[in-house]
Design an enzyme around this catalytic site. Structure first.
Site, PDB file in Angstrom:
ATOM      1  N   LYS A   1      -8.098   5.312  -6.910  1.00 49.56           N
ATOM      2  CA  LYS A   1      -8.622   5.962  -7.884  1.00 49.56           C
ATOM      3  C   LYS A   1      -9.897   7.237  -7.312  1.00 49.56           C
ATOM      4  O   LYS A   1      -9.542   8.180  -7.067  1.00 49.56           O
ATOM      5  CB  LYS A   1      -9.229   5.762  -8.919  1.00 49.56           C
ATOM      6  CG  LYS A   1      -7.778   5.398  -9.979  1.00 49.56           C
ATOM      7  CD  LYS A   1      -8.276   4.443 -11.250  1.00 49.56           C
ATOM      8  CE  LYS A   1      -7.132   4.010 -12.127  1.00 49.56           C
ATOM      9  NZ  LYS A   1      -7.516   3.312 -12.967  1.00 49.56           N
TER      10      LYS A   1
ATOM     11  N   VAL B   1      -0.202   4.162   5.794  1.00 51.47           N
ATOM     12  CA  VAL B   1      -1.118   3.878   4.938  1.00 51.47           C
ATOM     13  C   VAL B   1      -1.320   2.713   6.624  1.00 51.47           C
ATOM     14  O   VAL B   1      -2.516   2.296   7.402  1.00 51.47           O
ATOM     15  CB  VAL B   1      -1.914   2.787   4.667  1.00 51.47           C
ATOM     16  CG1 VAL B   1      -2.260   3.826   3.585  1.00 51.47           C
ATOM     17  CG2 VAL B   1      -0.809   1.800   3.887  1.00 51.47           C
TER      18      VAL B   1
ATOM     19  N   SER C   1      -5.918   2.665 -18.647  1.00 47.93           N
ATOM     20  CA  SER C   1      -6.664   3.113 -17.884  1.00 47.93           C
ATOM     21  C   SER C   1      -7.168   4.609 -18.297  1.00 47.93           C
ATOM     22  O   SER C   1      -8.256   5.045 -17.898  1.00 47.93           O
ATOM     23  CB  SER C   1      -7.212   2.963 -16.567  1.00 47.93           C
ATOM     24  OG  SER C   1      -5.911   4.415 -15.669  1.00 47.93           O
TER      25      SER C   1
ATOM     26  N   GLY D   1       0.848  -1.289   0.008  1.00 45.71           N
ATOM     27  CA  GLY D   1       0.225  -0.071  -0.253  1.00 45.71           C
ATOM     28  C   GLY D   1       0.988   0.672   0.294  1.00 45.71           C
ATOM     29  O   GLY D   1       1.971   1.209   0.318  1.00 45.71           O
ATOM     30  N   PRO D   2       0.296   1.865  -0.002  1.00 43.78           N
ATOM     31  CA  PRO D   2       0.857   3.488  -0.216  1.00 43.78           C
ATOM     32  C   PRO D   2       1.603   4.023   1.401  1.00 43.78           C
ATOM     33  O   PRO D   2       1.480   3.771   2.265  1.00 43.78           O
ATOM     34  CB  PRO D   2      -0.138   4.905  -0.264  1.00 43.78           C
ATOM     35  CG  PRO D   2      -0.976   4.085  -0.935  1.00 43.78           C
ATOM     36  CD  PRO D   2      -1.123   2.478  -0.688  1.00 43.78           C
ATOM     37  N   PRO D   3       2.656   4.573   1.272  1.00 42.73           N
ATOM     38  CA  PRO D   3       2.926   5.467   2.563  1.00 42.73           C
ATOM     39  C   PRO D   3       2.462   6.255   3.329  1.00 42.73           C
ATOM     40  O   PRO D   3       1.392   6.342   3.336  1.00 42.73           O
ATOM     41  CB  PRO D   3       4.055   6.765   2.237  1.00 42.73           C
ATOM     42  CG  PRO D   3       3.989   6.635   0.213  1.00 42.73           C
ATOM     43  CD  PRO D   3       3.097   6.054   0.033  1.00 42.73           C
TER      44      PRO D   3
HETATM   45  N1  LIG Z   1      -5.485   3.144  10.864  1.00 45.50           N
HETATM   46  C1  LIG Z   1      -4.323   3.409  11.402  1.00 45.50           C
HETATM   47  N2  LIG Z   1      -4.527   3.987  12.571  1.00 45.50           N
HETATM   48  C2  LIG Z   1      -4.325   4.265  13.773  1.00 45.50           C
HETATM   49  N3  LIG Z   1      -2.473   5.417  12.929  1.00 45.50           N
HETATM   50  C3  LIG Z   1      -2.477   4.421  11.809  1.00 45.50           C
HETATM   51  C4  LIG Z   1      -2.968   4.015  10.975  1.00 45.50           C
HETATM   52  N4  LIG Z   1      -2.507   4.066   9.874  1.00 45.50           N
HETATM   53  C5  LIG Z   1      -1.469   4.502   9.628  1.00 45.50           C
HETATM   54  N5  LIG Z   1      -1.410   5.378  11.337  1.00 45.50           N
HETATM   55  C6  LIG Z   1      -0.502   6.103  12.038  1.00 45.50           C
HETATM   56  O1  LIG Z   1       0.224   6.151  10.316  1.00 45.50           O
HETATM   57  C7  LIG Z   1       1.840   6.448  10.651  1.00 45.50           C
HETATM   58  C8  LIG Z   1       1.907   6.033   9.496  1.00 45.50           C
HETATM   59  O2  LIG Z   1       1.697   4.320   9.463  1.00 45.50           O
HETATM   60  P1  LIG Z   1       3.323   3.282   9.154  1.00 45.50           P
HETATM   61  O3  LIG Z   1       4.059   3.832   9.377  1.00 45.50           O
HETATM   62  O4  LIG Z   1       3.177   2.369   9.647  1.00 45.50           O
HETATM   63  O5  LIG Z   1       3.072   3.960   7.443  1.00 45.50           O
HETATM   64  P2  LIG Z   1       3.125   1.913   6.718  1.00 45.50           P
HETATM   65  O6  LIG Z   1       3.071   2.213   5.672  1.00 45.50           O
HETATM   66  O7  LIG Z   1       4.649   1.524   6.677  1.00 45.50           O
HETATM   67  O8  LIG Z   1       4.460   4.066   5.353  1.00 45.50           O
HETATM   68  P3  LIG Z   1       5.792   3.411   4.683  1.00 45.50           P
HETATM   69  O9  LIG Z   1       5.208   2.724   3.125  1.00 45.50           O
HETATM   70  O10 LIG Z   1       6.036   5.084   4.332  1.00 45.50           O
HETATM   71  O11 LIG Z   1       6.527   2.676   5.504  1.00 45.50           O
HETATM   72  C9  LIG Z   1       1.809   5.611  11.989  1.00 45.50           C
HETATM   73  O12 LIG Z   1       2.009   5.925  13.366  1.00 45.50           O
HETATM   74  C10 LIG Z   1       0.676   4.832  12.318  1.00 45.50           C
HETATM   75  O13 LIG Z   1       0.675   4.553  13.965  1.00 45.50           O
END
Ligand SMILES: Nc1ncnc2c1ncn2[C@@H]1O[C@H](COP(=O)(O)OP(=O)(O)OP(=O)(O)O)[C@@H](O)[C@H]1O
Ligand SMILES: [Mg+2]
Length: 806
Positions: A742, A379, A699, A375-377
């Protein structure tokens, strides 16, 4: 030329037979310029003086016996009696060679000492009467002579062994001569460094004891000279190699100290290591290897470079969790509770995680696939994995694979490298301190590979349950059991992940959040987290939903919540500062406070309407690794040669859909109220901005067609509607991927109306939450005509001048 020995290292051989009986009393006298011939020795001679050559010629014919006497002054060409030493050697000419220039080479053999008595002729060469000069040996001297004999032999041996000029064979020859007089002669004649005068002195000393005495003194002096020489030599060397010498001496000292048990520190260190090794719970084979290395270590001096290498290695072995694990509790209810507590939403992902763990619980032996969060950064991939670890009571370690190009980063360098270390996997385990942590391998899609070896193949071994129970790090060089590690990988997109790796993974997609989900996450988690991080309490500062919504819409444009968290952090920082400056009343952050603190919003909804005012621009939806984006596709027509120009780093598939769009438009020009010859004498240009980012995929077909028709009809496209879909030449709209991403991207920029392919209806129902669907107007279409009907605005009534330019 002169008569002299032709080499300085005279080849001297002891001769057994005795010819002295045959020596006549009158002899031809051969003067020697720079050497002395001793009885019983062979010597090569070069003869060049005319008189000498004649002498030899006649002697050969005449019994071959001559008298050989050394000259006092080597420079004299025609020495007379007074110029010669009084004692010489009766000599037998053993061999003679005549050289082309008339000179001679002789091999002569000394027979006995003779005294020069009376010269009888000077011309053509010197002739003289001689008398035998006998050795004088007194019986009384016998004991002393024996002692001298031994002394001389041992001194001579030392001289030979020290002197580079003397052949070692001389020692053996000397040892075999028992007759004192002869030994003295032999040695005197062998010492090539002696001067003629010294040699002559030995020759003239007829008293055997006196001769041996003087020879012994000569030897002792020679020995001193040689020893001094080697001392000088070694001094020079030691200047050069002082450091090395010191080093070796120090090492020796240490070895001695150790031998004497004085090096207690090192001893203690080794004992401590031994205890640690025995306590580390290593498997049998590893334990054996560790003991072997410890043995090696205990035999090394502590200052040796290798000692540190070996020591570091053992430290690594000892520090690894060979047998340490946390007791795993798979309690699904508990896991669910923890996942829910720490993460809002994400129902689908949480379900999948629980299912995955349920399978593990039911069947702990069968190794399941590796979980991969895509997934994207921002999330929550990493933070979900962390929650899993918490809920299972396991340790958590994280290694980022991003940018790793070298296999050794995963698997380590061999110990032979300077500064070698284990790879990231083993390092991670050391940090975890247990052999069953949750081990997250982040950014598996950013793994590189080059000439240093492919890290993905090493990773394959790590992740393969069939072989990871004997994972071999290059540095450790002993197997480590990874089978109890729970590996979780993460990626932004799956495409770059090598297929062999992908096959081992169970992919779990986290597509990104809607505005409402973000709001919920902010409310339930981010605010509390940031407030605490900034040393505040919930009583000090509160955020209204409105304020959070304003931050989400105006200051972030992302699929995840990382920037949102950062902006909330920025607000908390400002709030903390106010408190520090003395404003102690609780601060409630509203929309206005947000604008006051963060400045004017960075993203504005109105932007969309602005950009599509003119005909020829349509809003498309694209799927990107960052989680979906909004694209403006621009079409324009100018005079030219009928070509289609495409710009904006488009991939081949995207170019093909551009051609399909053009073809369909040409085929349907009449119905669309377009001049059917619009392309003649014209150039059609399609552009997709953000040119530096490569784009591909089919697309954008409907969007390109819409932009093109808009341009050709002069009807602007609506700025509040976005679209995606592939088209065929017949104008049918085909389904595309990434619907949720999207749609979320559209929502992020404030668009609430989207056109999607009818065949994607399933995704709409399954992937979009009811809340999201309720907030959107979704048009499902099957043909491009439907798209155009929805998206194009009526033609604006143009002023006559504008009409003329079209
Ligand atoms: N559904 C959620 N509920 C609570 N906090 C969330 C949720 N999603 C993300 N966060 C918070 O958002 C911040 C970023 O999440 P995280 O570092 O896990 O992202 P990632 O998907 O690993 O990103 P990357 O691809 O950049 O590593 C964290 O502080 C995380 O706790
Ligand atoms: Mg992460």
């Amino acid at each position: 030329m002169s008569d002299h020995t032709d080499t300085t290292s005279d080849s001297v051989v002891a001769v057994p037979e005795d010819r002295s009986a045959a020596v006549p009393s009158e002899l031809p006298v051969l003067p020697l310029r720079d050497t002395v011939l001793f009885p019983n020795s062979f010597m090569p001679l070069a003869v060049a003086r005319e008189s000498s050559v004649r002498l030899i010629d006649e002697a050969i014919a005449n019994g071959k016996i001559i008298g050989v006497f050394a000259q006092r002054d080597p420079a004299l060409d025609e020495p007379l009696q007074a110029d010669l030493y009084p004692v010489g050697t009766a000599t037998h000419i053993h061999k003679m060679f005549r050289l082309p220039d008339g000179s001679l080479r002789l091999i002569v053999q000394g027979l006995s000492r003779v005294r020069l008595e009376q010269v009888v002729a000077i011309k053509p060469y010197l002739r003289a009467t001689t008398s035998a000069a006998e050795d004088e040996l007194k019986d009384a001297d016998r004991l002393e002579i024996d002692a001298l004999l031994r002394n001389i032999k041992s001194n001579f041996q030392k001289v030979v062994s020290l002197s580079p000029l003397l052949s070692d064979d001389l020692q053996t020859l000397a040892l075999n001569i028992e007759e004192p007089a002869r030994l003295a002669d032999f040695i005197a004649s062998s010492l090539s460094t002696l001067s003629t005068a010294t040699k002559q002195e030995v020759l003239e000393t007829l008293d055997v004891r006196a001769r041996m005495d003087s020879l012994n003194r000569i030897l002792i002096k020679e020995l001193e000279v040689l020893e001094l020489g080697s001392k000088i030599q070694s001094q020079v060397q030691s200047e050069v190699g002082r450091n090395q010498r010191e080093y070796f001496l120090r090492e020796q000292l240490k070895a001695i100290q150790k031998e004497l048990g004085e090096d207690d520190d090192q001893q203690k260190e080794i004992e401590e290591l031994r205890e640690k090794i025995d306590a580390a719970g290593m498997p049998e084979a590893v334990l054996k290897e560790a003991h072997r290395e410890l043995d090696r270590l205990s035999r090394m001096p502590a200052a040796a470079a290798e000692y540190t290498v070996s020591r570091t290695y053992l430290d690594w072995l000892v520090a690894l969790p060979w047998n340490k694990r946390t007791e795993e509790v798979i309690d699904l209810a508990r896991t669910k509770r923890i996942l829910d507590e720490e993460h809002s939403g994400l129902a689908k992902a949480k379900d999948r995680i629980l299912e995955y763990l349920a399978v593990r619980k039911l069947n702990p032996v069968v190794k399941g696939p590796i979980l991969c969060f895509v997934g994207p950064p921002g999330v929550g991939k990493t933070s979900l994995a962390r929650s899993i670890a918490t809920s299972l009571d396991r340790k958590f370690v994280r290694v980022s694979l991003g940018g790793m190009r070298d296999e050794a980063e995963i698997r380590g360098h061999r110990r032979t490298y300077i500064g070698a270390l284990p790879g990231q996997i083993v390092q991670g385990l050391r940090r975890a301190e247990t052999k069953n942590p949750v081990f997250i391998l982040d950014e598996i899609d950013k793994l590189g590979s080059d000439f240093r070896g492919d890290p993905s193949s090493a990773l394959l071994e790590v992740l393969d349950p069939e072989q990871n129970d004997t994972f071999r790090d290059h540095y450790l060089d002993v197997p480590f059991d990874l089978s109890e590690v729970l590996f979780i990988t993460t990626a932004n997109i799956l495409d770059p992940v090598p297929p062999a790796l992908r096959d081992r993974m169970e992919v779990l997609e986290l597509p990104g959040y809607t505005e409402e989900e973000k709001l919920q996450i902010a409310r339930e988690h981010l605010v509390a987290k940031q407030v605490a991080n900034h040393g505040l309490t919930p009583e000090d500062v509160s955020f209204s939903d409105e304020a959070l919504g304003a931050v989400i819409r105006g200051y972030t444009r992302e699929a995840g919540v990382r920037n949102l968290e950062r902006e909330i952090g920025a607000l908390c920082r400002k709030a903390a500062r106010r408190r520090a400056e003395g404003q102690l009343e609780p601060l409630s952050i509203t929309r206005d406070v947000v604008i006051e603190m963060l400045g004017a919003p960075r993203f504005l909804d109105e932007e969309m309407e602005e950009r599509t005012k003119e005909p020829g621009v349509a809003i498309g939806l694209a799927w990107t690794p960052a989680g979906g984006d909004v694209l403006f596709i621009e079409a324009s027509r100018m005079t030219g040669s009928g070509a289609l120009t495409l710009t904006g780093s488009l991939g081949d598939v995207m170019k093909e859909s551009a051609r399909a769009a053009l073809s369909w438009t040409r085929a349907h020009a009449a119905e669309l109220d377009i001049d059917p010859d619009f392309y003649k004498g014209a150039e059609i240009h399609l552009h997709v901005p953000s040119g530096a980012i490569p784009k591909d995929g089919p697309s954008a077909g409907v969007t390109m067609t819409t932009a093109l028709v808009s341009e050709l009809t002069g009807r602007p496209v609506r700025g509040d509607i976005a679209m995606t879909g592939e088209i065929t030449l017949s104008g049918r709209v085909l389904p595309v991927g990434g619907i949720k991403e999207k749609v979320l991207a559209a929502r992020r920029v404030g668009i609430r109306e989207v056109i999607l392919p009818r065949q994607n209806e399933k995704n709409v129902n399954e992937d979009l939450s009811p809340v999201l669907r309720a907030d959107l107007t979704i048009h499902l279409v099957s043909t491009i005509e439907e798209v155009l009907a929805l998206a194009l605005t009526p033609k604006p009534s143009l002023t006559p001048e504008l009409q003329a330019t079209r």
